[in-house]
Motif scaffolding. Structure first.
Motif: not given
Length: 136
Positions: A97-101
């Motif tokens: 959930p902490k990742g970015i696109v």
């Protein structure tokens, strides 16, 4: 006074080295290096990204989406249809959930494809979006 004599086989047994502790240490080191290794995620295709002088490195990029020159979308070396893009982003975002696109769009791709990917990302609940660029 007694004199002790050893047979040849007993001397060979005493001269052997037990390597079990060494194997234990090597095994523990192998586990340590596997656990601490950082794995680089790639989108799976070569993209000729545009150049930007202000580009910065994203450390926590976990969802990499590539758009090739033919406007095909790729995630993890798999071509993804526009209709399946949102569920794929939702699944990857649920894993971290902490990742970015990060969108790696080829400079020959159309803006429409880029907007569709950004829109699917936002509908999937991911609002941290970055565009990949090469340092100029």
């Amino acid at each position: 006074m007694h004199k002790f004599t050893f047979s040849q086989s007993q001397q060979e047994q005493d001269a052997s080295v037990d390597i079990t502790p060494m194997l234990d240490v090597v095994f523990i080191m192998l586990i340590f290096f596997i656990v601490t290794a950082t794995f680089v995620k790639l989108s799976g295709i070569e993209v000729d990204a545009p150049k930007a002088s202000t580009s910065v490195v994203q450390e926590k990029a976990n969802i990499l989406i590539a758009i090739d020159a033919n406007n095909k979308i790729w995630i993890n070396r798999r071509e993804v249809d526009f209709r399946a893009l949102r569920p794929n982003i939702e699944r990857l975002h649920a894993e971290n959930p902490k990742g970015i696109v990060v969108i790696q769009a080829d400079k020959m791709s159309r803006n429409e494809s880029l907007v569709k990917v950004m829109d699917a990302s936002r509908r999937a609940g991911v609002f941290d979006i970055a565009l990949a660029a090469d340092k100029s």
